[in-house]
Design a protein around this motif. Structure first.
Motif, mmCIF file in Angstrom:
data_model
loop_
_atom_site.group_PDB
_atom_site.id
_atom_site.type_symbol
_atom_site.label_atom_id
_atom_site.label_comp_id
_atom_site.label_asym_id
_atom_site.label_seq_id
_atom_site.Cartn_x
_atom_site.Cartn_y
_atom_site.Cartn_z
ATOM 1 N N VAL A 206 6.938 14.348 11.012
ATOM 2 C CA VAL A 206 7.711 15.018 9.963
ATOM 3 C C VAL A 206 7.168 14.726 8.566
ATOM 4 O O VAL A 206 7.716 15.216 7.587
ATOM 5 C CB VAL A 206 9.216 14.655 10.031
ATOM 6 C CG1 VAL A 206 9.844 15.203 11.310
ATOM 7 C CG2 VAL A 206 9.433 13.154 9.905
ATOM 8 N N GLY A 207 6.088 13.932 8.468
ATOM 9 C CA GLY A 207 5.546 13.658 7.147
ATOM 10 C C GLY A 207 4.537 12.533 7.149
ATOM 11 O O GLY A 207 4.108 12.049 8.206
ATOM 12 N N SER A 208 4.196 12.133 5.933
ATOM 13 C CA SER A 208 3.229 11.051 5.754
ATOM 14 C C SER A 208 3.613 10.243 4.519
ATOM 15 O O SER A 208 4.320 10.731 3.635
ATOM 16 C CB SER A 208 1.823 11.629 5.584
ATOM 17 O OG SER A 208 1.761 12.440 4.427
ATOM 18 N N ILE A 209 3.122 9.026 4.502
ATOM 19 C CA ILE A 209 3.346 8.132 3.365
ATOM 20 C C ILE A 209 2.114 7.245 3.247
ATOM 21 O O ILE A 209 1.534 6.862 4.272
ATOM 22 C CB ILE A 209 4.656 7.314 3.533
ATOM 23 C CG1 ILE A 209 5.000 6.547 2.270
ATOM 24 C CG2 ILE A 209 4.591 6.417 4.755
ATOM 25 C CD1 ILE A 209 6.433 6.011 2.246
ATOM 26 N N ALA A 210 1.707 6.967 2.025
ATOM 27 C CA ALA A 210 0.478 6.190 1.859
ATOM 28 C C ALA A 210 0.489 5.385 0.576
ATOM 29 O O ALA A 210 1.152 5.727 -0.399
ATOM 30 C CB ALA A 210 -0.738 7.126 1.857
ATOM 31 N N ARG A 211 -0.307 4.304 0.614
ATOM 32 C CA ARG A 211 -0.611 3.492 -0.554
ATOM 33 C C ARG A 211 -2.074 3.750 -0.889
ATOM 34 O O ARG A 211 -2.921 3.820 -0.009
ATOM 35 C CB ARG A 211 -0.400 2.015 -0.250
ATOM 36 C CG ARG A 211 -0.759 1.117 -1.423
ATOM 37 C CD ARG A 211 -1.895 0.140 -1.237
ATOM 38 N NE ARG A 211 -1.946 -0.588 -0.002
ATOM 39 C CZ ARG A 211 -3.080 -0.785 0.663
ATOM 40 N NH1 ARG A 211 -4.216 -0.293 0.248
ATOM 41 N NH2 ARG A 211 -3.082 -1.481 1.779
ATOM 42 N N PHE A 212 -2.348 3.912 -2.194
ATOM 43 C CA PHE A 212 -3.720 4.101 -2.641
ATOM 44 C C PHE A 212 -3.862 3.471 -4.014
ATOM 45 O O PHE A 212 -2.867 3.112 -4.648
ATOM 46 C CB PHE A 212 -4.095 5.592 -2.681
ATOM 47 C CG PHE A 212 -3.263 6.400 -3.652
ATOM 48 C CD1 PHE A 212 -3.743 6.701 -4.919
ATOM 49 C CD2 PHE A 212 -1.996 6.845 -3.309
ATOM 50 C CE1 PHE A 212 -2.979 7.424 -5.825
ATOM 51 C CE2 PHE A 212 -1.226 7.578 -4.202
ATOM 52 C CZ PHE A 212 -1.723 7.865 -5.466
ATOM 53 N N VAL A 213 -5.091 3.295 -4.470
ATOM 54 C CA VAL A 213 -5.346 2.707 -5.779
ATOM 55 C C VAL A 213 -5.921 3.797 -6.684
ATOM 56 O O VAL A 213 -6.859 4.506 -6.296
ATOM 57 C CB VAL A 213 -6.317 1.511 -5.677
ATOM 58 C CG1 VAL A 213 -6.610 0.939 -7.061
ATOM 59 C CG2 VAL A 213 -5.728 0.435 -4.767
ATOM 60 N N TRP B 232 5.000 12.744 1.676
ATOM 61 C CA TRP B 232 5.262 14.171 1.839
ATOM 62 C C TRP B 232 6.086 14.329 3.103
ATOM 63 O O TRP B 232 5.700 13.844 4.161
ATOM 64 C CB TRP B 232 3.951 14.944 1.983
ATOM 65 C CG TRP B 232 4.160 16.424 1.921
ATOM 66 C CD1 TRP B 232 4.777 17.212 2.875
ATOM 67 C CD2 TRP B 232 3.786 17.299 0.871
ATOM 68 N NE1 TRP B 232 4.800 18.514 2.466
ATOM 69 C CE2 TRP B 232 4.194 18.601 1.235
ATOM 70 C CE3 TRP B 232 3.143 17.115 -0.341
ATOM 71 C CZ2 TRP B 232 3.976 19.705 0.421
ATOM 72 C CZ3 TRP B 232 2.931 18.224 -1.137
ATOM 73 C CH2 TRP B 232 3.340 19.496 -0.763
ATOM 74 N N ILE B 233 7.216 15.005 2.964
ATOM 75 C CA ILE B 233 8.091 15.273 4.101
ATOM 76 C C ILE B 233 8.085 16.787 4.339
ATOM 77 O O ILE B 233 8.212 17.572 3.385
ATOM 78 C CB ILE B 233 9.548 14.803 3.822
ATOM 79 C CG1 ILE B 233 9.584 13.328 3.390
ATOM 80 C CG2 ILE B 233 10.452 15.063 5.025
ATOM 81 C CD1 ILE B 233 9.092 12.345 4.403
ATOM 82 N N ALA C 298 12.988 10.642 3.985
ATOM 83 C CA ALA C 298 12.092 10.058 2.975
ATOM 84 C C ALA C 298 12.560 8.662 2.585
ATOM 85 O O ALA C 298 11.750 7.738 2.468
ATOM 86 C CB ALA C 298 11.998 10.960 1.748
ATOM 87 N N THR C 299 13.856 8.494 2.393
ATOM 88 C CA THR C 299 14.396 7.190 2.011
ATOM 89 C C THR C 299 14.139 6.161 3.111
ATOM 90 O O THR C 299 13.682 5.041 2.839
ATOM 91 C CB THR C 299 15.904 7.284 1.712
ATOM 92 O OG1 THR C 299 16.102 8.238 0.671
ATOM 93 C CG2 THR C 299 16.475 5.946 1.291
ATOM 94 N N LYS D 164 15.456 10.309 -6.616
ATOM 95 C CA LYS D 164 16.588 9.642 -5.963
ATOM 96 C C LYS D 164 16.096 8.696 -4.862
ATOM 97 O O LYS D 164 16.578 7.569 -4.741
ATOM 98 C CB LYS D 164 17.511 10.722 -5.376
ATOM 99 C CG LYS D 164 18.903 10.269 -5.078
ATOM 100 C CD LYS D 164 19.818 11.478 -5.033
ATOM 101 C CE LYS D 164 20.437 11.666 -3.690
ATOM 102 N NZ LYS D 164 21.326 12.808 -3.603
ATOM 103 N N VAL D 165 15.115 9.140 -4.079
ATOM 104 C CA VAL D 165 14.546 8.304 -3.015
ATOM 105 C C VAL D 165 13.960 7.033 -3.615
ATOM 106 O O VAL D 165 14.217 5.920 -3.129
ATOM 107 C CB VAL D 165 13.464 9.091 -2.231
ATOM 108 C CG1 VAL D 165 12.651 8.155 -1.344
ATOM 109 C CG2 VAL D 165 14.098 10.200 -1.403
ATOM 110 N N LEU D 166 13.171 7.178 -4.681
ATOM 111 C CA LEU D 166 12.538 6.017 -5.308
ATOM 112 C C LEU D 166 13.583 5.022 -5.812
ATOM 113 O O LEU D 166 13.468 3.813 -5.581
ATOM 114 C CB LEU D 166 11.620 6.457 -6.448
ATOM 115 C CG LEU D 166 10.372 7.230 -6.009
ATOM 116 C CD1 LEU D 166 9.704 7.883 -7.212
ATOM 117 C CD2 LEU D 166 9.402 6.326 -5.266
#
Length: 161
Positions: free
Chosen positions: A72-79, A89-90, A100-101, A129-131
């Motif tokens: 259903v989505g992706s989440i990532a850490r980058f520099v 992204w959902i 997302a939360t 709101k999620v953040l």
């Protein structure tokens, strides 16, 4: 977790996930809210080339978000410019369900880098709101050219210590 009734889990993103993740980012409404998109988000070969190389970049922690067994989505850490940032992204069909939360909450337990920054379009209220729910605090703003809107817009900068 914040929404532990939601069957969300994260796993390392695999090359095989990229076709579906590419489809998600073609959504016009999602792109508008994300704002800062590639110049041509429909260029699948450019997307696959970029994201395949990111999977091998040690400065990137890319996770796929699963609801049950469905991506259903992706989440990532980058520099970027010396700051560690997150992005997610959902799939629009999964908006408004706490995904997302919950995904960000879980991600923050496996991603220990602090401070962590997030940038969000001034009018992307859902993402703001999620953040906030996950402990991020608005620390500033910036202006940048948003390809998805073909205009310079304000973006808010959030930070998690």
């Amino acid at each position: 977790m914040m929404n532990d009734h939601i069957d969300i889990r994260l796993r390392q993103t695999e090359v095989g996930d990229l076709d579906l993740l590419f489809q998600f980012q073609l959504d016009k409404e999602g792109g508008y809210l994300a704002a800062f998109m590639p110049q041509d988000p429909s260029d699948k070969s450019a997307y696959l080339k970029k994201h395949t190389s990111l999977l091998h970049d040690p400065t990137v922690n890319s996770q796929t978000i699963l609801l049950g067994d469905r991506i259903v989505g992706s989440i990532a850490r980058f520099v970027m410019e010396g700051d560690t940032e997150i992005t997610y992204w959902i799939d629009r069909q999964s908006w408004g369900k706490g995904i997302a939360t919950e995904a960000l909450s879980q991600f923050l337990t496996i991603e220990s880098t602090r401070p962590l920054f997030a940038r969000v379009a001034f009018d992307n209220f859902g993402s703001q709101k999620v953040l906030k729910k996950c402990g991020f605090v608005k620390v500033g703003s910036d202006k940048g050219f948003a390809n998805a809107r073909n205009a310079e817009i304000e973006e808010y900068i959030y930070k998690l210590i």
